[in-house]
Design a protein around this motif. Structure first.
Motif, PDB file in Angstrom:
ATOM      1  N   ALA A  75       0.859  -1.192   0.000  1.00 46.03           N
ATOM      2  CA  ALA A  75       0.000   0.000   0.000  1.00 46.03           C
ATOM      3  C   ALA A  75       0.894   1.239   0.000  1.00 46.03           C
ATOM      4  N   PRO A  76       0.402   2.358  -0.543  1.00 47.46           N
ATOM      5  CA  PRO A  76       1.219   3.574  -0.564  1.00 47.46           C
ATOM      6  C   PRO A  76       1.632   4.005   0.851  1.00 47.46           C
ATOM      7  N   GLU A  77       2.845   4.529   0.962  1.00 41.54           N
ATOM      8  CA  GLU A  77       3.366   4.942   2.278  1.00 41.54           C
ATOM      9  C   GLU A  77       2.877   6.338   2.654  1.00 41.54           C
ATOM     10  N   ASP A  78       2.497   7.106   1.649  1.00 41.44           N
ATOM     11  CA  ASP A  78       2.113   8.505   1.872  1.00 41.44           C
ATOM     12  C   ASP A  78       0.844   8.593   2.720  1.00 41.44           C
ATOM     13  N   PRO A  79       0.915   9.301   3.882  1.00 37.70           N
ATOM     14  CA  PRO A  79      -0.244   9.365   4.786  1.00 37.70           C
ATOM     15  C   PRO A  79      -1.510   9.914   4.115  1.00 37.70           C
ATOM     16  N   ALA A  80      -1.349  10.852   3.182  1.00 39.01           N
ATOM     17  CA  ALA A  80      -2.535  11.428   2.522  1.00 39.01           C
ATOM     18  C   ALA A  80      -3.215  10.375   1.645  1.00 39.01           C
ATOM     19  N   GLN A  81      -2.400   9.557   0.960  1.00 38.59           N
ATOM     20  CA  GLN A  81      -2.972   8.492   0.124  1.00 38.59           C
ATOM     21  C   GLN A  81      -3.623   7.413   1.004  1.00 38.59           C
ATOM     22  N   THR A  82      -2.982   7.139   2.134  1.00 32.85           N
ATOM     23  CA  THR A  82      -3.552   6.159   3.063  1.00 32.85           C
ATOM     24  C   THR A  82      -4.891   6.643   3.582  1.00 32.85           C
ATOM     25  N   LYS A  83      -4.946   7.929   3.931  1.00 36.86           N
ATOM     26  CA  LYS A  83      -6.214   8.506   4.407  1.00 36.86           C
ATOM     27  C   LYS A  83      -7.304   8.357   3.351  1.00 36.86           C
ATOM     28  N   SER A  84      -6.964   8.620   2.074  1.00 35.49           N
ATOM     29  CA  SER A  84      -8.010   8.547   1.055  1.00 35.49           C
ATOM     30  C   SER A  84      -8.465   7.092   0.818  1.00 35.49           C
ATOM     31  N   LEU A  85      -7.545   6.136   0.996  1.00 29.09           N
ATOM     32  CA  LEU A  85      -7.944   4.716   0.932  1.00 29.09           C
ATOM     33  C   LEU A  85      -8.920   4.385   2.068  1.00 29.09           C
ATOM     34  N   LEU A  86      -8.517   4.756   3.287  1.00 26.88           N
ATOM     35  CA  LEU A  86      -9.312   4.388   4.462  1.00 26.88           C
ATOM     36  C   LEU A  86     -10.663   5.097   4.489  1.00 26.88           C
ATOM     37  N   ASP A  87     -10.719   6.283   3.898  1.00 27.26           N
ATOM     38  CA  ASP A  87     -12.006   6.995   3.878  1.00 27.26           C
ATOM     39  C   ASP A  87     -13.049   6.296   3.001  1.00 27.26           C
ATOM     40  N   LYS A  88     -12.600   5.309   2.218  1.00 27.42           N
ATOM     41  CA  LYS A  88     -13.541   4.543   1.377  1.00 27.42           C
ATOM     42  C   LYS A  88     -14.033   3.277   2.082  1.00 27.42           C
ATOM     43  N   LEU A  89     -13.536   3.062   3.305  1.00 26.74           N
ATOM     44  CA  LEU A  89     -13.750   1.762   3.967  1.00 26.74           C
ATOM     45  C   LEU A  89     -14.739   1.841   5.134  1.00 26.74           C
ATOM     46  N   VAL A  90     -15.478   0.754   5.290  1.00 31.56           N
ATOM     47  CA  VAL A  90     -16.359   0.542   6.437  1.00 31.56           C
ATOM     48  C   VAL A  90     -15.965  -0.813   7.028  1.00 31.56           C
ATOM     49  N   VAL A  91     -15.922  -0.920   8.350  1.00 32.48           N
ATOM     50  CA  VAL A  91     -15.652  -2.217   8.973  1.00 32.48           C
ATOM     51  C   VAL A  91     -16.964  -2.747   9.550  1.00 32.48           C
ATOM     52  N   LEU A  92     -17.302  -3.979   9.196  1.00 26.41           N
ATOM     53  CA  LEU A  92     -18.544  -4.575   9.681  1.00 26.41           C
ATOM     54  C   LEU A  92     -18.219  -5.871  10.413  1.00 26.41           C
ATOM     55  N   LYS A  93     -18.632  -5.937  11.664  1.00 30.03           N
ATOM     56  CA  LYS A  93     -18.388  -7.167  12.439  1.00 30.03           C
ATOM     57  C   LYS A  93     -19.710  -7.907  12.642  1.00 30.03           C
ATOM     58  N   LEU A  94     -19.657  -9.219  12.409  1.00 34.44           N
ATOM     59  CA  LEU A  94     -20.831 -10.065  12.595  1.00 34.44           C
ATOM     60  C   LEU A  94     -20.971 -10.316  14.092  1.00 34.44           C
ATOM     61  N   ASN A  95     -22.046  -9.784  14.667  1.00 32.20           N
ATOM     62  CA  ASN A  95     -22.176  -9.746  16.118  1.00 32.20           C
ATOM     63  C   ASN A  95     -23.471 -10.415  16.579  1.00 32.20           C
ATOM     64  N   GLY A  96     -23.909 -11.408  15.809  1.00 30.54           N
ATOM     65  CA  GLY A  96     -25.194 -12.033  16.126  1.00 30.54           C
ATOM     66  C   GLY A  96     -25.098 -13.212  17.071  1.00 30.54           C
ATOM     67  N   GLY A  97     -23.854 -13.630  17.381  1.00 30.95           N
ATOM     68  CA  GLY A  97     -23.675 -14.856  18.169  1.00 30.95           C
ATOM     69  C   GLY A  97     -23.689 -14.609  19.663  1.00 30.95           C
ATOM     70  N   LEU A  98     -24.230 -15.571  20.384  1.00 33.66           N
ATOM     71  CA  LEU A  98     -24.218 -15.523  21.847  1.00 33.66           C
ATOM     72  C   LEU A  98     -23.042 -16.364  22.349  1.00 33.66           C
ATOM     73  N   GLY A  99     -22.573 -16.053  23.535  1.00 31.86           N
ATOM     74  CA  GLY A  99     -21.430 -16.792  24.090  1.00 31.86           C
ATOM     75  C   GLY A  99     -21.837 -18.059  24.812  1.00 31.86           C
ATOM     76  N   THR A 100     -22.969 -18.668  24.394  1.00 36.47           N
ATOM     77  CA  THR A 100     -23.499 -19.814  25.146  1.00 36.47           C
ATOM     78  C   THR A 100     -22.535 -20.996  25.193  1.00 36.47           C
ATOM     79  N   THR A 101     -21.808 -21.266  24.088  1.00 38.73           N
ATOM     80  CA  THR A 101     -20.905 -22.430  24.100  1.00 38.73           C
ATOM     81  C   THR A 101     -19.817 -22.271  25.155  1.00 38.73           C
ATOM     82  N   MET A 102     -19.506 -21.011  25.520  1.00 36.82           N
ATOM     83  CA  MET A 102     -18.465 -20.792  26.525  1.00 36.82           C
ATOM     84  C   MET A 102     -19.086 -20.428  27.886  1.00 36.82           C
ATOM     85  N   GLY A 103     -20.375 -20.746  28.006  1.00 28.66           N
ATOM     86  CA  GLY A 103     -21.027 -20.557  29.308  1.00 28.66           C
ATOM     87  C   GLY A 103     -21.358 -19.126  29.647  1.00 28.66           C
ATOM     88  N   CYS A 104     -21.437 -18.248  28.637  1.00 27.19           N
ATOM     89  CA  CYS A 104     -21.730 -16.837  28.900  1.00 27.19           C
ATOM     90  C   CYS A 104     -23.132 -16.502  28.414  1.00 27.19           C
TER      91      CYS A 104
END
Length: 470
Positions: free
Chosen positions: A67-96
C-alpha cells in the motif's frame, strides 16, 4: 416446480403474510429463501469439473503490491472503507449470557473493546473516518445497544443494525412455527451471515454509506482477533476493481472441515463440506488437494451489493439446519456470506498469513491469546516473535474448563506456553502462578482427585498424574 411445491408455497405465503412480528422485507426474504430451497435448484457440484484456482484467482498475499506509504494516500484509501463485524452470536458455548463479543479476551478488554481500539488508532493516525457497523441478531440487539454506549466519546462512528428474523419451519407441513402459536423467541432464528447483504440494504445503512462516499466493506466475525484492517488488500481491490475478496489461509489438520475456494466453470466459488458427495469427503479433507480454507474475512464492494440485492440475484447455497423445539421437528434455512463470491465480478481470494485467522471459539483458544504467545498494542493482538514454531500449540481442555468463569478460576495466572507443542488436560486440575509448560504435556487427574500444579512448576515433555510426576 412440482405441483405439491406450488401448493406448499402458497400456503406458506399466506401464513407468512400473517406474521405481524416481522417486516414486509423479512417476509419476502423468507418466502424467497424457502422457494429457492423447495425448487431443488441447490447446485450439485460435478466433482470432475473442479479445478484448483490459479494465482490470478487466489492471489498470494506476498505477491501483492504494498500500500502507498504517503499518509494522505492512506487517508483517502481508508475513507472509502467501512468495517462490519458479525455480532449475532451468543457466548453460550463458553457458558456466557449475552453477545459473545463482550467476553473478556485479555487485560480486562473484550472483543468489542479491541475492535474499537483498532479503528480508533487508525482514525487518529491518519485523520480518516472509518465507521464500525455491528450486525446483531434479535438475540444480541438489546444488549449490544447498551454496551456501545460506553464508546460514545470515541472518535469512531458506531452503527448497529439487525439481521433478518425468520420463522422456523415445521418439517411436517412446511409452515412457520410462529403461525402455530409458538410466538416466543424459540419460534424464530437468524438465517446465517449470508443475510448480511440484504440486511445492510433493508436497514438503510447501505444507501447511507454510499452517500458518504464509502466503497468497500470489510466483513469479519467479531471473535476473530486476527481480522484487522489491511491496507495492502484494500489498495489491491480498489486498483484492480475487484468486487469481492475472500481471505483464505493454508489449511492445517485442524481446519479440514473449513470451506475452500475452487475454480468451477470459469468462476471462483466456495466449496463447503456439505456440498461434497460422500465418496469425495476424504479427498476434500486432505490438505494436499485443497490447501486453503475460508477465514470468513471478506471485502465487498458496496455498490455491487446494492446491485445484486436489488436484482434478488444472490441465490446462495442453502444450509438446512434441523432443530427441535418443544418436541416439534423444525428446519432453519441458512446461508453463508462466503458463498456469495460467485455472483460478484472480478471476485478473488487472497492467500493471507495465518496471523489473520485467530478465532476464539472455545476456552482453549482463550488460553492461547491470554498467554505469553501474544501481546496487545493499540487493540491489535500481536504474536510474540520469541516463538520460533510458526504454528500454535494444540490445546485440549476437559469439560471442567469449558465455561469461561470455570476456566479463569482454575488458573492463578495463565502458564507460559512459548515453548509448548501440545497440552491435554483431563479431570479436576488447578494451576498455581508462574507455571511454565514446554514440549508435549499431558495432565490427568484421576476421577475424584483434585490435582493442583504448584506455583512456579516447569513441566516439559511429561505426562503428569500426580504432583510427584512434576
Amino acid at each position: 416446480m412440482a405441483a405439491v411445491d406450488t401448493e406448499k408455497l402458497s400456503k406458506l405465503q399466506s401464513a407468512a403474510a400473517g406474521l405481524n412480528q416481522i417486516s414486509e422485507n423479512e417476509k419476502a426474504g423468507f418466502v424467497s429463501l424457502v422457494s429457492h430451497y423447495l425448487s431443488g435448484e441447490a447446485q450439485q457440484i460435478e466433482w470432475s469439473k473442479i479445478q484448483t484456482p490459479t494465482d490470478d484467482v487466489v492471489v498470494p498475499y506476498d505477491s501483492m503490491e504494498a500500500a502507498p506509504e504517503d499518509p494522505a494516500q492512506t487517508k483517502s484509501l481508508l475513507d472509502k472503507l467501512v468495517v462490519l463485524k458479525l455480532n449475532g452470536g451468543l457466548g453460550t458455548t463458553m457458558g456466557c449470557t449475552g453477545p459473545k463479543s463482550v467476553i473478556e479476551v485479555r487485560n480486562g478488554l473484550t472483543f468489542l473493546d479491541l475492535i474499537v481500539k483498532q479503528i480508533e488508532s487508525l482514525n487518529s493516525k491518519y485523520g480518516c473516518d472509518v465507521p464500525l457497523l455491528l450486525m446483531n441478531s434479535f438475540n444480541t440487539h438489546d444488549d449490544t445497544l447498551k454496551i456501545v454506549e460506553k464508546y460514545a466519546n470515541s472518535n469512531i462512528q458506531i452503527h448497529t443494525f439487525n439481521q433478518s428474523q425468520y420463522p422456523r419451519l415445521v418439517v411436517e407441513d412446511f409452515l412457520p412455527l410462529p403461525s402455530k402459536g409458538q410466538t416466543g423467541k424459540d419460534g424464530w432464528y437468524p438465517p446465517g451471515h449470508g443475510d448480511v447483504f440484504p440486511s445492510l440494504r433493508n436497514s438503510g445503512k447501505l444507501d447511507a454509506l454510499l452517500s458518504q462516499g464509502k466503497e468497500y466493506v470489510f466483513v469479519a466475525n467479531s471473535d476473530n482477533l486476527g481480522a484487522v484492517v489491511d491496507l495492502k488488500i484494500l489498495h489491491h481491490l480498489i486498483k484492480h476493481k475487484n468486487e469481492y475478496c475472500m481471505e483464505v489461509t493454508p489449511k492445517t489438520l485442524a481446519d479440514v472441515k473449513g470451506g475452500t475456494l475452487i475454480s468451477y466453470e470459469g468462476k471462483v466459488q466456495l466449496l463447503e463440506i456439505a456440498q461434497v458427495p460422500d465418496e469425495h469427503v476424504n479427498e476434500f479433507k486432505s490438505i494436499e488437494k485443497f490447501k486453503i480454507f475460508n477465514t470468513n474475512n471478506l471485502w465487498v464492494n458496496l455498490s455491487a451489493i446494492k446491485r445484486l440485492v436489488e436484482a434478488d440475484a444472490l441465490k446462495m447455497e442453502i444450509i438446512p439446519n434441523p432443530k427441535e423445539v418443544a418436541g416439534v421437528k423444525v428446519l432453519q434455512l441458512e446461508t453463508a456470506a462466503g458463498a456469495a463470491i460467485r455472483f460478484f465480478n472480478h471476485a478473488i481470494g487472497v492467500n493471507v498469513p495465518r496471523s489473520r485467522f485467530l478465532p476464539v471459539k472455545a476456552t482453549s483458544d482463550l488460553l492461547l491469546v491470554q498467554s505469553d504467545l501474544y501481546t496487545i498494542n493499540d487493540g491489535f493482538v500481536l504474536r510474540n516473535s520469541a516463538r520460533t514454531n510458526p504454528s500454535n500449540p494444540s490445546i485440549e481442555l476437559g469439560p471442567e474448563f469449558k465455561k469461561v468463569s470455570d476456566f479463569l478460576s482454575r488458573f492463578k495466572s495463565i502458564p507460559s506456553i512459548l515453548a509448548l507443542d501440545s497440552l491435554k488436560i483431563v479431570g479436576d486440575v488447578w494451576f498455581g502462578a508462574g507455571v511454565v509448560l514446554k514440549g508435549k504435556v499431558s495432565i490427568t487427574a484421576d476421577p475424584g482427585v483434585k490435582l493442583e500444579i504448584p506455583d512456579g512448576a516447569v513441566i516439559e515433555n511429561k505426562e503428569v498424574k500426580s504432583v510427584g510426576d512434576i
